[in-house]
Design a protein around this motif. Sequence first.
Motif, PDB file in Angstrom:
ATOM      1  N   TRP A  32       0.832  -1.198   0.000  1.00 53.06           N
ATOM      2  CA  TRP A  32       0.000   0.000   0.000  1.00 53.06           C
ATOM      3  C   TRP A  32       0.871   1.254   0.000  1.00 53.06           C
ATOM      4  O   TRP A  32       1.925   1.271   0.613  1.00 53.06           O
ATOM      5  CB  TRP A  32      -0.913   0.017   1.222  1.00 53.06           C
ATOM      6  CG  TRP A  32      -1.980  -1.027   1.190  1.00 53.06           C
ATOM      7  CD1 TRP A  32      -1.952  -2.241   1.806  1.00 53.06           C
ATOM      8  CD2 TRP A  32      -3.232  -0.955   0.507  1.00 53.06           C
ATOM      9  NE1 TRP A  32      -3.116  -2.923   1.550  1.00 53.06           N
ATOM     10  CE2 TRP A  32      -3.921  -2.159   0.755  1.00 53.06           C
ATOM     11  CE3 TRP A  32      -3.845   0.011  -0.291  1.00 53.06           C
ATOM     12  CZ2 TRP A  32      -5.186  -2.424   0.241  1.00 53.06           C
ATOM     13  CZ3 TRP A  32      -5.106  -0.254  -0.803  1.00 53.06           C
ATOM     14  CH2 TRP A  32      -5.763  -1.456  -0.543  1.00 53.06           C
ATOM     15  N   SER A  34       0.308   5.706   0.158  1.00 55.50           N
ATOM     16  CA  SER A  34      -0.533   6.905   0.124  1.00 55.50           C
ATOM     17  C   SER A  34       0.071   7.963  -0.802  1.00 55.50           C
ATOM     18  O   SER A  34      -0.604   8.900  -1.209  1.00 55.50           O
ATOM     19  CB  SER A  34      -0.710   7.476   1.530  1.00 55.50           C
ATOM     20  OG  SER A  34       0.546   7.808   2.077  1.00 55.50           O
ATOM     21  N   THR A  89     -13.829   3.570  -1.932  1.00 51.52           N
ATOM     22  CA  THR A  89     -13.063   2.439  -1.421  1.00 51.52           C
ATOM     23  C   THR A  89     -12.356   1.721  -2.560  1.00 51.52           C
ATOM     24  O   THR A  89     -12.933   1.513  -3.621  1.00 51.52           O
ATOM     25  CB  THR A  89     -13.987   1.429  -0.707  1.00 51.52           C
ATOM     26  OG1 THR A  89     -14.744   2.114   0.277  1.00 51.52           O
ATOM     27  CG2 THR A  89     -13.198   0.319  -0.054  1.00 51.52           C
ATOM     28  N   ARG A 103      -9.101  -0.196   1.405  1.00 47.08           N
ATOM     29  CA  ARG A 103      -8.751   1.093   1.995  1.00 47.08           C
ATOM     30  C   ARG A 103      -9.792   2.094   1.504  1.00 47.08           C
ATOM     31  O   ARG A 103     -10.126   2.112   0.320  1.00 47.08           O
ATOM     32  CB  ARG A 103      -7.365   1.568   1.550  1.00 47.08           C
ATOM     33  CG  ARG A 103      -6.221   0.704   2.018  1.00 47.08           C
ATOM     34  CD  ARG A 103      -5.846   1.010   3.467  1.00 47.08           C
ATOM     35  NE  ARG A 103      -4.855   0.108   3.984  1.00 47.08           N
ATOM     36  CZ  ARG A 103      -3.559   0.377   4.070  1.00 47.08           C
ATOM     37  NH1 ARG A 103      -3.094   1.521   3.650  1.00 47.08           N
ATOM     38  NH2 ARG A 103      -2.729  -0.515   4.581  1.00 47.08           N
ATOM     39  N   LYS A 105     -11.640   6.267   1.857  1.00 43.19           N
ATOM     40  CA  LYS A 105     -11.512   7.667   2.250  1.00 43.19           C
ATOM     41  C   LYS A 105     -12.889   8.312   2.159  1.00 43.19           C
ATOM     42  O   LYS A 105     -13.711   7.926   1.329  1.00 43.19           O
ATOM     43  CB  LYS A 105     -10.580   8.428   1.302  1.00 43.19           C
ATOM     44  CG  LYS A 105      -9.130   8.043   1.375  1.00 43.19           C
ATOM     45  CD  LYS A 105      -8.377   8.900   2.363  1.00 43.19           C
ATOM     46  CE  LYS A 105      -6.946   8.494   2.530  1.00 43.19           C
ATOM     47  NZ  LYS A 105      -6.010   9.102   1.665  1.00 43.19           N
ATOM     48  N   THR A 113      -7.996   7.120  -2.882  1.00 43.92           N
ATOM     49  CA  THR A 113      -7.710   6.145  -1.833  1.00 43.92           C
ATOM     50  C   THR A 113      -6.209   5.913  -1.825  1.00 43.92           C
ATOM     51  O   THR A 113      -5.498   6.370  -2.721  1.00 43.92           O
ATOM     52  CB  THR A 113      -8.389   4.785  -2.107  1.00 43.92           C
ATOM     53  OG1 THR A 113      -7.881   4.252  -3.340  1.00 43.92           O
ATOM     54  CG2 THR A 113      -9.902   4.912  -2.165  1.00 43.92           C
ATOM     55  N   ASP A 114      -5.703   5.201  -0.830  1.00 45.80           N
ATOM     56  CA  ASP A 114      -4.333   4.725  -0.904  1.00 45.80           C
ATOM     57  C   ASP A 114      -4.236   3.812  -2.123  1.00 45.80           C
ATOM     58  O   ASP A 114      -5.229   3.204  -2.531  1.00 45.80           O
ATOM     59  CB  ASP A 114      -3.959   3.940   0.348  1.00 45.80           C
ATOM     60  CG  ASP A 114      -3.790   4.828   1.572  1.00 45.80           C
ATOM     61  OD1 ASP A 114      -3.747   6.063   1.415  1.00 45.80           O
ATOM     62  OD2 ASP A 114      -3.708   4.287   2.675  1.00 45.80           O
ATOM     63  N   HIS A 116      -2.467   0.535  -4.263  1.00 45.02           N
ATOM     64  CA  HIS A 116      -1.915  -0.797  -4.021  1.00 45.02           C
ATOM     65  C   HIS A 116      -1.027  -1.156  -5.207  1.00 45.02           C
ATOM     66  O   HIS A 116      -1.413  -0.952  -6.362  1.00 45.02           O
ATOM     67  CB  HIS A 116      -3.041  -1.816  -3.883  1.00 45.02           C
ATOM     68  CG  HIS A 116      -2.580  -3.145  -3.383  1.00 45.02           C
ATOM     69  ND1 HIS A 116      -2.132  -4.140  -4.210  1.00 45.02           N
ATOM     70  CD2 HIS A 116      -2.504  -3.631  -2.118  1.00 45.02           C
ATOM     71  CE1 HIS A 116      -1.804  -5.194  -3.479  1.00 45.02           C
ATOM     72  NE2 HIS A 116      -2.011  -4.910  -2.207  1.00 45.02           N
TER      73      HIS A 116
END
Length: 146
Positions: A32, A34, A89, A103, A105, A113-114, A116
């Motif tokens: 992951w 950010s 999501t 993940r 927000k 979102t974060d 992947h």
Amino acid sequence: MERSWISRGVTAAALAGITLLSATPASAASYWSSTAPVSATSVGNLYEKTVTVANKKFTVQLRSGKWSSYTYIWARVPKNSGANGNHITLWVYNPSTKKWESRWKSINNTTYTDAHRARSKYGYKACAKQPGLGGSPAVCTSTWWV
């Protein structure tokens, strides 16, 4: 026999080092990030879908891009979508565990979102949902398989 302050410090540091090493094994590597959604290059949409959540109509995007020599995937809602207050999501299917992880927000203007790191045989989808129990059901893009 009394130990010197140096030997106590070395012993404490050694114990702390053992604790830190055992708490984060190499097998627990995180895929992951950010940073990737806002720093990636060669960004494009994998899927884009117009959804209606809580009587608000807006666009949900599943995007990919290059960051730090890897390809990452994330979910995004563009600015001025009228979606503020809902949740976005990213769902990731792990074929080894046969489980989805996610993940999310809260949407506020342009929201990412974060991300992947794209992995072979993993599945990715972006979903939007009204928050809370009793909120609307999730509305998702199709699943992108790597």
